[in-house]
Design a protein around this motif. Structure first.
Motif, PDB file in Angstrom:
ATOM      1  N   ARG A 176      35.601  -1.613  -0.463  1.00 18.88           N
ATOM      2  CA  ARG A 176      36.362  -0.378  -0.325  1.00 18.88           C
ATOM      3  C   ARG A 176      35.475   0.759   0.173  1.00 18.88           C
ATOM      4  O   ARG A 176      35.941   1.674   0.844  1.00 18.88           O
ATOM      5  CB  ARG A 176      37.006  -0.005  -1.670  1.00 18.88           C
ATOM      6  N   ASN A 177      34.182   0.730  -0.163  1.00 15.34           N
ATOM      7  CA  ASN A 177      33.265   1.786   0.250  1.00 15.34           C
ATOM      8  C   ASN A 177      32.686   1.540   1.639  1.00 15.34           C
ATOM      9  O   ASN A 177      31.948   2.388   2.157  1.00 15.34           O
ATOM     10  CB  ASN A 177      32.111   1.902  -0.755  1.00 15.34           C
ATOM     11  N   GLY A 178      32.998   0.374   2.221  1.00 18.21           N
ATOM     12  CA  GLY A 178      32.430   0.052   3.526  1.00 18.21           C
ATOM     13  C   GLY A 178      32.795   1.048   4.603  1.00 18.21           C
ATOM     14  O   GLY A 178      31.908   1.585   5.285  1.00 18.21           O
ATOM     15  N   PRO A 179      34.078   1.359   4.809  1.00 14.11           N
ATOM     16  CA  PRO A 179      34.449   2.340   5.845  1.00 14.11           C
ATOM     17  C   PRO A 179      33.856   3.716   5.608  1.00 14.11           C
ATOM     18  O   PRO A 179      33.475   4.411   6.557  1.00 14.11           O
ATOM     19  CB  PRO A 179      35.980   2.365   5.762  1.00 14.11           C
ATOM     20  N   ILE A 180      33.759   4.121   4.326  1.00 12.76           N
ATOM     21  CA  ILE A 180      33.180   5.437   4.024  1.00 12.76           C
ATOM     22  C   ILE A 180      31.698   5.472   4.398  1.00 12.76           C
ATOM     23  O   ILE A 180      31.215   6.438   5.002  1.00 12.76           O
ATOM     24  CB  ILE A 180      33.365   5.778   2.534  1.00 12.76           C
ATOM     25  N   ALA A 181      30.969   4.403   4.048  1.00 13.55           N
ATOM     26  CA  ALA A 181      29.548   4.342   4.384  1.00 13.55           C
ATOM     27  C   ALA A 181      29.345   4.311   5.893  1.00 13.55           C
ATOM     28  O   ALA A 181      28.441   4.966   6.431  1.00 13.55           O
ATOM     29  CB  ALA A 181      28.910   3.108   3.734  1.00 13.55           C
ATOM     30  N   LEU A 182      30.189   3.552   6.591  1.00 21.65           N
ATOM     31  CA  LEU A 182      30.085   3.483   8.051  1.00 21.65           C
ATOM     32  C   LEU A 182      30.354   4.845   8.677  1.00 21.65           C
ATOM     33  O   LEU A 182      29.643   5.270   9.608  1.00 21.65           O
ATOM     34  CB  LEU A 182      31.080   2.449   8.576  1.00 21.65           C
ATOM     35  N   PHE A 183      31.358   5.556   8.158  1.00 23.43           N
ATOM     36  CA  PHE A 183      31.666   6.887   8.675  1.00 23.43           C
ATOM     37  C   PHE A 183      30.516   7.855   8.427  1.00 23.43           C
ATOM     38  O   PHE A 183      30.151   8.646   9.305  1.00 23.43           O
ATOM     39  CB  PHE A 183      32.948   7.406   8.017  1.00 23.43           C
ATOM     40  N   PHE A 184      29.923   7.773   7.252  1.00 26.53           N
ATOM     41  CA  PHE A 184      28.799   8.650   6.918  1.00 26.53           C
ATOM     42  C   PHE A 184      27.604   8.376   7.827  1.00 26.53           C
ATOM     43  O   PHE A 184      26.977   9.305   8.341  1.00 26.53           O
ATOM     44  CB  PHE A 184      28.402   8.456   5.455  1.00 26.53           C
ATOM     45  N   HIS A 185      27.298   7.099   8.040  1.00 26.75           N
ATOM     46  CA  HIS A 185      26.185   6.751   8.918  1.00 26.75           C
ATOM     47  C   HIS A 185      26.466   7.190  10.352  1.00 26.75           C
ATOM     48  O   HIS A 185      25.549   7.612  11.070  1.00 26.75           O
ATOM     49  CB  HIS A 185      25.931   5.246   8.863  1.00 26.75           C
ATOM     50  N   GLY A 186      27.731   7.094  10.758  1.00 25.94           N
ATOM     51  CA  GLY A 186      28.088   7.557  12.092  1.00 25.94           C
ATOM     52  C   GLY A 186      27.867   9.053  12.244  1.00 25.94           C
ATOM     53  O   GLY A 186      27.389   9.524  13.284  1.00 25.94           O
ATOM     54  N   ALA A 245      25.313  10.819  14.857  1.00 23.34           N
ATOM     55  CA  ALA A 245      25.821  11.847  15.761  1.00 23.34           C
ATOM     56  C   ALA A 245      25.056  13.158  15.602  1.00 23.34           C
ATOM     57  O   ALA A 245      24.761  13.845  16.593  1.00 23.34           O
ATOM     58  CB  ALA A 245      27.314  12.069  15.504  1.00 23.34           C
ATOM     59  N   PHE A 246      24.726  13.503  14.370  1.00 23.36           N
ATOM     60  CA  PHE A 246      23.969  14.733  14.109  1.00 23.36           C
ATOM     61  C   PHE A 246      22.584  14.664  14.746  1.00 23.36           C
ATOM     62  O   PHE A 246      22.084  15.665  15.276  1.00 23.36           O
ATOM     63  CB  PHE A 246      23.850  14.949  12.594  1.00 23.36           C
ATOM     64  N   VAL A 247      21.961  13.485  14.720  1.00 21.84           N
ATOM     65  CA  VAL A 247      20.622  13.324  15.294  1.00 21.84           C
ATOM     66  C   VAL A 247      20.667  13.313  16.815  1.00 21.84           C
ATOM     67  O   VAL A 247      19.809  13.910  17.484  1.00 21.84           O
ATOM     68  CB  VAL A 247      19.968  12.032  14.763  1.00 21.84           C
ATOM     69  N   LEU A 248      21.670  12.652  17.376  1.00 19.18           N
ATOM     70  CA  LEU A 248      21.728  12.482  18.830  1.00 19.18           C
ATOM     71  C   LEU A 248      22.361  13.653  19.560  1.00 19.18           C
ATOM     72  O   LEU A 248      22.130  13.818  20.763  1.00 19.18           O
ATOM     73  CB  LEU A 248      22.502  11.199  19.164  1.00 19.18           C
ATOM     74  N   ALA A 249      23.150  14.451  18.880  1.00 23.79           N
ATOM     75  CA  ALA A 249      23.877  15.537  19.548  1.00 23.79           C
ATOM     76  C   ALA A 249      22.958  16.489  20.315  1.00 23.79           C
ATOM     77  O   ALA A 249      23.246  16.811  21.483  1.00 23.79           O
ATOM     78  CB  ALA A 249      24.723  16.303  18.536  1.00 23.79           C
ATOM     79  N   PRO A 250      21.850  16.971  19.744  1.00 25.55           N
ATOM     80  CA  PRO A 250      20.978  17.872  20.520  1.00 25.55           C
ATOM     81  C   PRO A 250      20.416  17.213  21.772  1.00 25.55           C
ATOM     82  O   PRO A 250      20.285  17.866  22.821  1.00 25.55           O
ATOM     83  CB  PRO A 250      19.864  18.223  19.525  1.00 25.55           C
ATOM     84  N   LEU A 251      20.075  15.925  21.685  1.00 28.30           N
ATOM     85  CA  LEU A 251      19.534  15.225  22.846  1.00 28.30           C
ATOM     86  C   LEU A 251      20.584  15.094  23.945  1.00 28.30           C
ATOM     87  O   LEU A 251      20.284  15.255  25.134  1.00 28.30           O
ATOM     88  CB  LEU A 251      19.019  13.839  22.435  1.00 28.30           C
ATOM     89  N   VAL A 252      21.816  14.797  23.547  1.00 25.70           N
ATOM     90  CA  VAL A 252      22.897  14.671  24.521  1.00 25.70           C
ATOM     91  C   VAL A 252      23.155  16.006  25.207  1.00 25.70           C
ATOM     92  O   VAL A 252      23.332  16.076  26.434  1.00 25.70           O
ATOM     93  CB  VAL A 252      24.173  14.149  23.840  1.00 25.70           C
ATOM     94  N   VAL A 253      23.158  17.089  24.438  1.00 25.73           N
ATOM     95  CA  VAL A 253      23.397  18.413  25.011  1.00 25.73           C
ATOM     96  C   VAL A 253      22.302  18.772  26.005  1.00 25.73           C
ATOM     97  O   VAL A 253      22.571  19.292  27.107  1.00 25.73           O
ATOM     98  CB  VAL A 253      23.487  19.467  23.895  1.00 25.73           C
ATOM     99  N   ILE A 254      21.050  18.504  25.660  1.00 23.84           N
ATOM    100  CA  ILE A 254      19.933  18.804  26.566  1.00 23.84           C
ATOM    101  C   ILE A 254      20.080  18.028  27.870  1.00 23.84           C
ATOM    102  O   ILE A 254      19.888  18.580  28.970  1.00 23.84           O
ATOM    103  CB  ILE A 254      18.590  18.478  25.884  1.00 23.84           C
ATOM    104  N   CYS A 255      20.410  16.756  27.761  1.00 26.99           N
ATOM    105  CA  CYS A 255      20.559  15.935  28.968  1.00 26.99           C
ATOM    106  C   CYS A 255      21.715  16.428  29.840  1.00 26.99           C
ATOM    107  O   CYS A 255      21.628  16.398  31.073  1.00 26.99           O
ATOM    108  CB  CYS A 255      20.764  14.473  28.580  1.00 26.99           C
ATOM    109  N   LEU A 256      22.792  16.886  29.222  1.00 27.75           N
ATOM    110  CA  LEU A 256      23.914  17.407  30.001  1.00 27.75           C
ATOM    111  C   LEU A 256      23.545  18.720  30.694  1.00 27.75           C
ATOM    112  O   LEU A 256      23.873  18.931  31.872  1.00 27.75           O
ATOM    113  CB  LEU A 256      25.130  17.613  29.092  1.00 27.75           C
TER     114      LEU A 256
END
Length: 264
Positions: A3-13, A17-28
């Motif tokens: 039951r906690n699997g989807p919640i953990a997957l969403f949290f990891h996602g 996203a928080f880590v990669l977002a600045p890199l994506v913005v810089i590249c754009l």
């Protein structure tokens, strides 16, 4: 548990996203045709990548960083391998102190190291020397190499080494033919990690570089204090692409999972 699997997957996602977002913005932003830091919405342009090569200072700084990182990573490997072998394989007085000495740069802020090296080089008259710049980078990146090499040594099976020694092979032959190939993922991963950290080092390098040895991160910092335009995003995007390409090659050659656990 399920039951906690989807919640953990969403949290990891969200974390990814928080880590990669600045890199994506810089590249754009690097592909914007505008003169300001903005994400392109109607068209993409390579004008800011071309602008990099119109500044010879950036090109020279890139070569300085490339040469510096290569030397620092290679020297750190030459220092870390025998040190890791001694610490992992033998019990001798001062063993823990030696291990702590090699890993101590990890707990010292780079700002403190930069100020200390600046004072030291001023006292001995070594300011502006590329040799001493390499020396400072070796000190900073060696702990990363040590950790990966020691992890590889602790995770290897020594039965092949013992069999070769029993059959009369010398210590050098055992290391060259058996030990080194078995810990090669750790050595390669350590070299690459040292290279990336040296290439990206800014805080300490500001204090120990000279006009002839300015590295690319220092050059970017100096440029950003005078002008803010998308060219900085273009340089950053190139650095991100080079780092990603190096990690991809390393993963294809050895597998990042093997490097992280120190096993082949």
């Amino acid at each position: 548990m399920h039951r906690n699997g989807p919640i953990a997957l969403f949290f990891h996602g969200l974390v990814v996203a928080f880590v990669l977002a600045p890199l994506v913005v810089i590249c754009l932003v690097a592909f914007t045709p505008e003169n300001t830091l903005s994400i392109p919405t109607t068209s993409f342009s390579l004008r800011w990548f071309a602008a990099i090569f119109e500044h010879p200072d950036f090109v020279q700084s890139f070569y300085n960083s490339l040469w510096l990182a290569t030397l620092a990573a290679t020297i750190s490997i030459l220092l870390a391998i025998p040190a890791a072998l001694a610490i992992d394989r033998y019990d001798f007085p001062g063993r823990d102190a030696l291990n702590g000495l090699f890993l101590s740069p990890l707990i010292i802020p780079h700002l403190v190291l930069g100020v200390a090296f600046l004072r030291l080089f001023a006292l001995i008259g070594a300011t502006g020397s590329f040799f001493w710049l390499v020396f400072t980078h070796v000190i900073v990146v060696t702990p990363y190499v040590m950790r990966l090499v020691m992890a590889a040594l602790s995770g290897m099976d020594r039965s092949a080494e013992q069999a070769a020694t029993t059959l009369g092979a010398s210590h050098w032959t055992v290391f060259r033919r058996i030990t080194a190939p078995m810990i090669l993922p750790g050595i390669t991963g350590g070299w690459l990690l040292a290279f990336i950290n040296s290439f990206d080092e800014l805080t300490m390098s500001i204090f120990v570089t000279s006009p002839q040895t300015v590295t690319l991160p220092v050059r970017m910092y100096m440029y950003a204090t005078e002008s803010i335009d998308p060219m900085m995003a273009a340089v950053s995007a190139l650095m991100i692409a080079l780092t990603a390409a190096a990690m991809l090659v390393l993963d294809r050659a050895f597998g990042l999972d093997k490097i992280l656990v120190g096993q082949k």
